[in-house]
Scaffold this motif. Structure first.
Motif, PDB file in Angstrom:
ATOM      1  N   LYS A 168       6.321  -1.098  13.313  1.00  0.00           N
ATOM      2  CA  LYS A 168       5.893   0.295  13.129  1.00  0.00           C
ATOM      3  C   LYS A 168       7.064   1.254  13.343  1.00  0.00           C
ATOM      4  O   LYS A 168       7.243   2.216  12.583  1.00  0.00           O
ATOM      5  CB  LYS A 168       4.770   0.629  14.113  1.00  0.00           C
ATOM      6  CG  LYS A 168       3.481  -0.137  13.902  1.00  0.00           C
ATOM      7  CD  LYS A 168       2.461   0.274  14.955  1.00  0.00           C
ATOM      8  CE  LYS A 168       1.200  -0.549  14.891  1.00  0.00           C
ATOM      9  NZ  LYS A 168       0.233  -0.155  15.938  1.00  0.00           N
ATOM     10  N   GLN A 181       4.080   9.360   4.799  1.00  0.00           N
ATOM     11  CA  GLN A 181       3.184   9.927   5.807  1.00  0.00           C
ATOM     12  C   GLN A 181       3.862  10.153   7.153  1.00  0.00           C
ATOM     13  O   GLN A 181       3.333  10.887   7.988  1.00  0.00           O
ATOM     14  CB  GLN A 181       1.974   9.016   6.015  1.00  0.00           C
ATOM     15  CG  GLN A 181       1.060   8.910   4.823  1.00  0.00           C
ATOM     16  CD  GLN A 181      -0.190   8.113   5.141  1.00  0.00           C
ATOM     17  OE1 GLN A 181      -0.512   7.850   6.304  1.00  0.00           O
ATOM     18  NE2 GLN A 181      -0.913   7.712   4.099  1.00  0.00           N
ATOM     19  N   ASP A 196       0.864  -1.172   0.000  1.00  0.00           N
ATOM     20  CA  ASP A 196       0.000   0.000   0.000  1.00  0.00           C
ATOM     21  C   ASP A 196       0.906   1.229   0.000  1.00  0.00           C
ATOM     22  O   ASP A 196       1.320   1.721   1.044  1.00  0.00           O
ATOM     23  CB  ASP A 196      -0.903  -0.015   1.234  1.00  0.00           C
ATOM     24  CG  ASP A 196      -1.875   1.154   1.240  1.00  0.00           C
ATOM     25  OD1 ASP A 196      -1.932   1.886   0.233  1.00  0.00           O
ATOM     26  OD2 ASP A 196      -2.566   1.344   2.263  1.00  0.00           O
ATOM     27  N   SER A 208       0.339   4.157  -0.489  1.00  0.00           N
ATOM     28  CA  SER A 208      -0.208   5.397   0.069  1.00  0.00           C
ATOM     29  C   SER A 208       0.356   5.691   1.460  1.00  0.00           C
ATOM     30  O   SER A 208       0.303   6.831   1.915  1.00  0.00           O
ATOM     31  CB  SER A 208      -1.736   5.307   0.140  1.00  0.00           C
ATOM     32  OG  SER A 208      -2.135   4.260   1.019  1.00  0.00           O
ATOM     33  N   MET A 209       0.885   4.664   2.130  1.00  0.00           N
ATOM     34  CA  MET A 209       1.474   4.891   3.452  1.00  0.00           C
ATOM     35  C   MET A 209       2.836   5.562   3.371  1.00  0.00           C
ATOM     36  O   MET A 209       3.272   6.205   4.334  1.00  0.00           O
ATOM     37  CB  MET A 209       1.617   3.556   4.211  1.00  0.00           C
ATOM     38  CG  MET A 209       0.307   2.896   4.565  1.00  0.00           C
ATOM     39  SD  MET A 209       0.531   1.460   5.642  1.00  0.00           S
ATOM     40  CE  MET A 209       1.443   0.376   4.567  1.00  0.00           C
ATOM     41  N   THR A 251      -1.913  -0.800  11.287  1.00  0.00           N
ATOM     42  CA  THR A 251      -1.070  -0.501  10.138  1.00  0.00           C
ATOM     43  C   THR A 251       0.233   0.145  10.590  1.00  0.00           C
ATOM     44  O   THR A 251       0.371   0.574  11.746  1.00  0.00           O
ATOM     45  CB  THR A 251      -1.800   0.436   9.161  1.00  0.00           C
ATOM     46  OG1 THR A 251      -1.997   1.711   9.795  1.00  0.00           O
ATOM     47  CG2 THR A 251      -3.146  -0.144   8.768  1.00  0.00           C
ATOM     48  N   TYR A 252       1.179   0.235   9.660  1.00  0.00           N
ATOM     49  CA  TYR A 252       2.492   0.770   9.998  1.00  0.00           C
ATOM     50  C   TYR A 252       2.453   2.262  10.338  1.00  0.00           C
ATOM     51  O   TYR A 252       3.371   2.765  10.993  1.00  0.00           O
ATOM     52  CB  TYR A 252       3.457   0.543   8.832  1.00  0.00           C
ATOM     53  CG  TYR A 252       3.787  -0.912   8.595  1.00  0.00           C
ATOM     54  CD1 TYR A 252       4.033  -1.771   9.653  1.00  0.00           C
ATOM     55  CD2 TYR A 252       3.851  -1.437   7.308  1.00  0.00           C
ATOM     56  CE1 TYR A 252       4.330  -3.099   9.448  1.00  0.00           C
ATOM     57  CE2 TYR A 252       4.165  -2.761   7.087  1.00  0.00           C
ATOM     58  CZ  TYR A 252       4.390  -3.595   8.162  1.00  0.00           C
ATOM     59  OH  TYR A 252       4.685  -4.916   7.956  1.00  0.00           O
ATOM     60  N   THR A 253       1.433   2.950   9.919  1.00  0.00           N
ATOM     61  CA  THR A 253       1.338   4.388  10.208  1.00  0.00           C
ATOM     62  C   THR A 253       0.626   4.688  11.512  1.00  0.00           C
ATOM     63  O   THR A 253       0.523   5.862  11.890  1.00  0.00           O
ATOM     64  CB  THR A 253       0.601   5.102   9.057  1.00  0.00           C
ATOM     65  OG1 THR A 253      -0.706   4.527   8.914  1.00  0.00           O
ATOM     66  CG2 THR A 253       1.367   4.972   7.759  1.00  0.00           C
TER      67      THR A 253
END
Length: 614
Positions: A414, A270, A264, A266-267, A596-598
């Motif tokens: 993370k 960020q 993904d 998109s991450m 998630t990672y974010t």
């Protein structure tokens, strides 16, 4: 026997002191000021520093602090009375000077020695006097049973039998610790014990009712034996699941996958720079019930009325309800008690103005205490420290430890993603050589992170690398090899994953202390859940104690910070943050808020305090 007694202002000006030893006790008093008074930890008036015990009392009207210092092994029982009497005597003698703030030369030694000699003589006489043993009804335990007993409040007719003797009828039958002894019973008054531990209770004008005791047997439903599953035998359903002979479906063009993982993208981008602050959702003001209906934690402050001086007696019911509110928000019970005691000690004797001044003063005092606790003693800037370590030609090492199932590996990934977002190369050391699947879990995270941040030069060295030696190996040795490998391959940060362990497992706690002692990481993070209450204090204190007890040098490495996980599951019950920070005095470095990672944040102290007090 008293080593030091000193009187100084909250501004740090020493007004008078008495010293009974030639040793310098200034470091002990400075430690008390730094660790207790400035950190809003005045709930307990006692503080231990090395082999010394320091007891203190604050006079909030004149901003004075009275401190007594003595050897810890002496156990002086009269020190509390000494503080109270000296405070009153000092105020009575220098009241006019304190009102105008013109304290010059003080000649208080003669009065102090008179009070000290009198209390020492009373303590000596009391130690020689034989005190008869109190009965159960006269003990504090009986009072607690009476408070906790709903039957006693409702007027139920019961009797308590301890060691075969009746001790009274006002105590709580549920709270009585019977410990399985047949001579300790809680019985309805006027009844009799029958066979099987059953009480026959006779009511006036009624029939006999049989009340089964807790020891009576319970019917257990019959268990149905499950079918045996033989090793090596595969069913038809499992064979279909395991059949991988069919070709995998083709993916759309332009989409790169890593196994069954589709990145993904998109991450990416960020989490550059410092982490975002935690945002705690708050209810709108209109949803808070009106004070006249008893809504809100501060509505009960209206019980404080009128007077110009706040006393402990007037604050007692207020702080009791405050304590219950904090416990309801997951603050550990003893921590909530200490917080309320700190606020009480800070406001006792404080002169206030109108009624509205009482409410604002109490709220402001509690908010200041909580924000001060959540404020770190030292700022931990991992990005800055990692860049400094890289300039020195060595990797920056972070060790993650904690109990089982709190999310150490997930939140380690993370942190790795955040570091990679900021241009650092990360090596993950798989030092959980005990739990099955631990290495595979980290390998999956590494594969996902590598897909999100591929090498800059296409075929260059990877941005993230997993160093593992399989299972059953010595974790301390694996971590040492990983750190050396990271130095050779020019990795910037090493994240050491350790096995989850309960705080009471002594062999595993010794292994953790060995890993930290051998590798001396730059940062030791304790990973804890935001869901726990009292357990947080027990976990942190025992982890810290294990690292201290199993250390082999004079300056052992202990927990440096906290990573608080599952913060998105607790709504406004954020008390675990207070409990953990209060226990160790170390800051909360990261807060995990999702899967998630974010979903990684930094702690926002005022937002947490606002959620805690709403």
């Amino acid at each position: 026997m008293l080593d030091l007694f000193t009187i100084f202002t909250k501004g740090g000006i020493v007004l008078w002191y008495f010293q009974g030893t030639a040793l310098s006790l200034t470091p002990a008093v400075n430690a008390l000021i730094k660790s207790v008074i400035l950190q809003e930890r005045g709930g307990s008036n006692s503080y231990n520093h090395d082999a010394l015990t320091l007891k203190f009392k604050m006079d909030n009207q004149y901003e004075l602090i009275f401190v007594a210092v003595y050897q810890k092994v002496l156990q002086l029982a009269y020190v509390d009375k000494l503080l109270d009497q000296v405070l009153l005597a000092f105020r009575d003698r220098y009241k006019n000077e304190l009102d105008v703030g013109a304290l010059r030369s003080l000649n208080f030694g003669q009065e102090f020695e008179g009070i000290l000699q009198q209390l020492e003589e009373e303590s000596r006489v009391q130690s020689l006097t034989h005190r008869p043993m109190r009965s159960f009804v006269e003990s504090k335990k009986a009072e607690k049973f009476g408070k906790a007993c709903p039957e006693a409040k409702g007027g139920a007719d019961v009797e308590i039998v301890v060691n075969g003797q009746e001790v009274g009828g006002d105590e709580c039958p549920q709270a009585m610790p019977l410990n399985g002894s047949p001579r300790n019973k809680v019985l309805p008054r006027g009844g009799a014990i029958t066979q099987g531990g059953v009480r026959k209770k006779v009511r006036p004008g009624g029939k006999k009712t049989v009340v089964p005791s807790k020891s009576s047997p319970k019917t257990v439903p019959k268990r149905v034996k499950a079918d045996r599953k033989w090793d090596g035998v595969v069913s038809k359903e499992e064979a279909v699941t395991l059949d991988c002979s069919n070709p995998a479906p083709q993916e759309p063009s332009g989409v790169k996958s890593n196994g069954d993982f589709k990145p993904d993208y998109s991450m990416v981008g960020q989490m550059k720079g410092q982490l975002q602050s935690l945002e705690v959702e708050e209810e709108p003001e209109a949803s808070v019930p009106a004070p006249s209906k008893g809504g809100g934690v501060f509505s009960f402050f209206k019980s404080l009325t009128g007077g110009k001086t706040i006393t402990q007696e007037s604050m007692a019911p207020v702080l009791e309800r405050m304590k219950e509110h904090l416990i309801g928000k997951n603050v550990a019970a003893d921590i909530a008690d200490k917080l309320c005691g700190s606020v009480s000690a800070k406001l006792d004797g404080k002169v206030i103005g109108t009624f509205s001044g009482v409410q604002s003063t109490v709220r402001t005092s509690m908010e200041q205490a909580l924000v001060q606790i959540l404020s770190p003693k030292r700022r931990i800037d991992i990005l800055r420290d990692a860049l400094e370590a890289r300039d020195q030609g060595r990797p920056y090492t972070i060790t993650f430890c904690g109990v089982n199932g709190v999310g150490k590996s997930t939140n380690l990934a993370k942190v790795a993603f955040w570091l990679m977002e900021n241009g650092l190369r990360v090596l993950i050391a798989a030092c959980d050589t005990f739990r099955s699947g631990a290495v595979e879990q980290l390998r999956t995270h590494t594969r996902h992170l590598a897909a999100l941040h591929p090498p800059e030069e296409g075929e260059g060295p990877p941005r993230v690398f997993l160093y593992d030696r399989g299972y059953g190996k010595d974790a301390a040795g694996v971590a040492l090899e990983a750190i050396n490998y990271a130095g050779q391959q020019r990795y910037d940060v090493v994240l050491v994953d350790t096995a989850g362990r309960m705080q009471d497992n002594e062999p595993l706690m010794r292994a953790l202390a060995k890993l930290i002692h051998v590798n001396t990481p730059d940062l030791v993070l304790f990973v804890g859940e935001a869901l726990v209450g009292n357990e947080a204090v027990d976990q942190l204190s025992k982890f810290n104690r294990a690292l201290l007890d199993n250390a082999h040098d004079h300056s052992p490495k202990v927990i440096d910070g906290i990573l608080l996980t599952k913060f998105d599951t607790i709504d406004d019950k954020v008390g675990a943050a207070i409990s953990m920070t209060y226990t160790t005095g170390q800051p909360i470095v990261f807060v995990g808020t999702g899967q998630t990672y974010t979903d990684l944040r930094s702690l926002n102290g005022p937002a947490v305090v606002s959620a805690l007090l709403k």
